[in-house]
Design an enzyme around this catalytic site. Structure first.
Site, PDB file in Angstrom:
ATOM      1  N   HIS A  77     -62.063  92.744  64.991  1.00 55.06           N
ATOM      2  CA  HIS A  77     -61.702  91.517  65.735  1.00 55.06           C
ATOM      3  C   HIS A  77     -61.252  90.414  64.777  1.00 55.06           C
ATOM      4  O   HIS A  77     -61.366  89.233  65.077  1.00 55.06           O
ATOM      5  CB  HIS A  77     -62.879  91.001  66.574  1.00 55.06           C
ATOM      6  CG  HIS A  77     -63.529  92.060  67.415  1.00 55.06           C
ATOM      7  ND1 HIS A  77     -63.157  92.311  68.701  1.00 55.06           N
ATOM      8  CD2 HIS A  77     -64.506  92.947  67.117  1.00 55.06           C
ATOM      9  CE1 HIS A  77     -63.888  93.300  69.190  1.00 55.06           C
ATOM     10  NE2 HIS A  77     -64.710  93.714  68.241  1.00 55.06           N
TER      11      HIS A  77
ATOM     12  N   SER B 236     -38.121  80.255  48.873  1.00 48.56           N
ATOM     13  CA  SER B 236     -37.623  79.367  49.911  1.00 48.56           C
ATOM     14  C   SER B 236     -36.514  78.518  49.318  1.00 48.56           C
ATOM     15  O   SER B 236     -36.586  78.115  48.163  1.00 48.56           O
ATOM     16  CB  SER B 236     -38.764  78.475  50.407  1.00 48.56           C
ATOM     17  OG  SER B 236     -38.240  77.294  50.984  1.00 48.56           O
TER      18      SER B 236
ATOM     19  N   LYS C 276     -42.743  78.295  47.109  1.00 51.08           N
ATOM     20  CA  LYS C 276     -42.950  79.412  48.039  1.00 51.08           C
ATOM     21  C   LYS C 276     -42.659  80.788  47.431  1.00 51.08           C
ATOM     22  O   LYS C 276     -41.710  80.974  46.686  1.00 51.08           O
ATOM     23  CB  LYS C 276     -42.064  79.236  49.276  1.00 51.08           C
ATOM     24  CG  LYS C 276     -42.518  78.144  50.219  1.00 51.08           C
ATOM     25  CD  LYS C 276     -43.845  78.430  50.887  1.00 51.08           C
ATOM     26  CE  LYS C 276     -43.742  79.519  51.910  1.00 51.08           C
ATOM     27  NZ  LYS C 276     -43.503  79.087  53.268  1.00 51.08           N
TER      28      LYS C 276
ATOM     29  N   GLU D  31     -42.472  91.270  56.458  1.00 43.14           N
ATOM     30  CA  GLU D  31     -42.146  90.709  57.777  1.00 43.14           C
ATOM     31  C   GLU D  31     -41.033  91.510  58.442  1.00 43.14           C
ATOM     32  O   GLU D  31     -41.045  91.748  59.656  1.00 43.14           O
ATOM     33  CB  GLU D  31     -41.741  89.239  57.632  1.00 43.14           C
ATOM     34  CG  GLU D  31     -42.898  88.363  57.193  1.00 43.14           C
ATOM     35  CD  GLU D  31     -42.444  86.965  56.801  1.00 43.14           C
ATOM     36  OE1 GLU D  31     -42.885  86.014  57.435  1.00 43.14           O
ATOM     37  OE2 GLU D  31     -41.645  86.828  55.856  1.00 43.14           O
TER      38      GLU D  31
END
Ligand code: ARG
Length: 455
Positions: free
Chosen positions: A155, A276, A282, A289
């Site tokens: 969970h 980025s 970043k 992804e």
């Protein structure tokens, strides 16, 4: 030149021709198409339709066409409707009207179904090899990271500590099932449609069993209608791809979370991260992804093909032309993402200290209950007692391991001074000794089994 021009007096509308054409995607079937044609020519000779001399000329001509494809010298023409048309057109340019005998008793319906299956039978081992490589990377990680403790989650809440190697091997077994499914697909794909004509069968006595052997199929289809209409193997492939995509997506999602600053369990190598354009600090997990997103595309390809198939009433319908772009896209996507993931996982760095530090003493609550069980307390009572301790610790704002012994003994008299040992994550892990558990010696045995399965 159209293969079917005889009964038409007007040319096909230009836009209609463009929509009708499948050449843009089925040209990758060139090699298997020619292989199928050679086998068909031999079958025709075997049935007495071609003389030995004609067979030789046809085979030589087909070889020339194949050479052009191999050397990337084949020039497509506007009139080529699909790969089958293109190959026959070129064959005719090489050997003249004899080329026209090749299509005797054959239809593009049994031809395309055969080509597509040949392509799949050839592609499956490549994909399997890539899966195997990724599995090898996971095994190496499990070996290299042996000893590192990871908070295990259910969970998405801290649950019990596990060995990181156990976690890597979880991924290994998931992929093993994907490989098993892929092998089952070989069986399903290995049935030969060729020699079934358009739908009713061939009127020339070709030996379809010999033809199946010649082309490496296990057996010919026993029903010609089924042969030209069956795309279960394509749907099966897309299901395989979608489920593998889902597995890779779950893995990617976990790695994305673990690479965040808040977790800091892993660091991706520069070679597999991106930056980025605005924020100089970043380092983004774009590849993970994209793998996660790709699973959505793969699920879409499967549902798309099922929707194409569901309304087809009889034998071949042109709708079936839509099977190939979906399957090719799935295969291409997975070929890329499997390779990228393998590199990404091999080169990421783990931060074992961060993982260890993230293990809260509460994660050993089950071990505390087990401690009471070993002293004869029924598990339900033990569970209740440790729950009460957790509540007390939370109310006093202290970690569970800082509760004084008196408090423990107030909760249950069976708690004694050795209770602190139960707070060791190392001991917790060591205790999971049943087969399949995360105890180090169990994981080592699992590793040996994984190595053996990998071959
Ligand atoms: N390009 C077609 C396909 O991909 C080949 C079969 C065409 N058959 C036909 N009867 N028009 O399915």
């Amino acid at each position: 030149m159209k293969l079917w021009g005889g009964r038409f007096s007007e040319n096909l509308n230009t836009l209609a021709a463009r929509m009708n054409s499948s050449l843009a995607f089925d040209q990758r079937l060139a090699e298997v198409d020619i292989r199928g044609s050679k086998a068909w020519a031999k079958a025709l000779a075997g049935a007495g339709i071609l003389s030995q001399e004609e067979l030789e000329l046809l085979l030589q001509g087909l070889e020339k066409v194949a050479d052009e494809f191999k050397g990337s010298k084949f020039v497509f023409q506007e009139s080529d409707e699909d790969i089958h048309t293109a190959v026959e057109r070129r064959l005719k340019e090489f050997i003249g009207p004899l080329a026209g005998k090749l299509h005797t008793g054959r239809s593009r319906n049994d031809q395309v179904a055969t080509d597509f299956r040949l392509w799949m039978l050839e592609t499956i081992p490549h994909l399997d090899g890539q899966l195997k490589e990724l599995q090898g990377t996971l095994i190496e990680r499990a070996e290299r990271d042996m000893g590192a403790l990871l908070p295990g989650y259910t969970h998405m809440q801290q649950a019990q500590p596990v060995l990181l190697s156990h976690w890597w091997l979880w991924q290994f077994w998931m992929l093993q099932r994907d490989r098993d499914r892929l092998m089952n697909l070989v069986e399903e794909t290995s049935v030969l449609p060729l020699g079934c004509g358009a739908l009713a069968g061939s009127s020339f006595p070709v030996d379809r069993f010999a033809l199946a052997t010649e082309l490496g199929f296990r057996r010919p289809f026993p029903n010609s209608l089924d042969a030209v209409s069956d795309r279960d193997f394509a749907a099966g492939f897309l299901f395989w791809a979608a489920l593998l995509g889902v597995h890779l997506s779950r893995l990617s999602e976990a790695l994305i979370i673990y690479s965040s600053r808040e977790f800091g369990f892993i660091r991706l190598s520069d070679a597999f991260s991106t930056g980025s354009s605005l924020m100089p600090q970043k380092k983004n997990p774009d590849l993970l992804e994209l793998t996660r997103a790709q699973s959505g595309k793969l699920i879409g390809l499967l549902t798309g093909l099922l929707a194409v198939l569901k309304g087809l009433p009889s034998a071949y319908d042109k709708d079936l032309q839509e099977d190939k772009p979906a399957v090719f896209e799935a295969a291409d996507r997975l070929a890329d993402s499997l390779a990228v993931l393998s590199g990404l996982i091999a080169t990421l760095e783990i931060n074992a200290g961060r993982m260890r530090a993230a293990i809260d003493p509460q994660m050993m609550a089950t071990d505390l209950a087990d401690y009471l069980v070993r002293k004869g307390v029924p598990f339900r009572q033990a569970h209740e007692a440790v729950g009460a301790a957790v509540q007390k610790a939370e109310a006093s704002g202290k970690p569970l391991s800082m509760l004084p012994l008196e408090t423990w003994q107030e909760i249950h008299p069976a708690f004694e001074s050795d209770i602190l040992e139960a707070f060791s994550a190392e001991i917790s892990v060591k205790n999971r000794v049943a087969y399949g558990g995360t105890a180090p010696q169990e994981v080592l045995e699992q590793l040996a089994l994984a190595r053996q399965v990998l071959g």
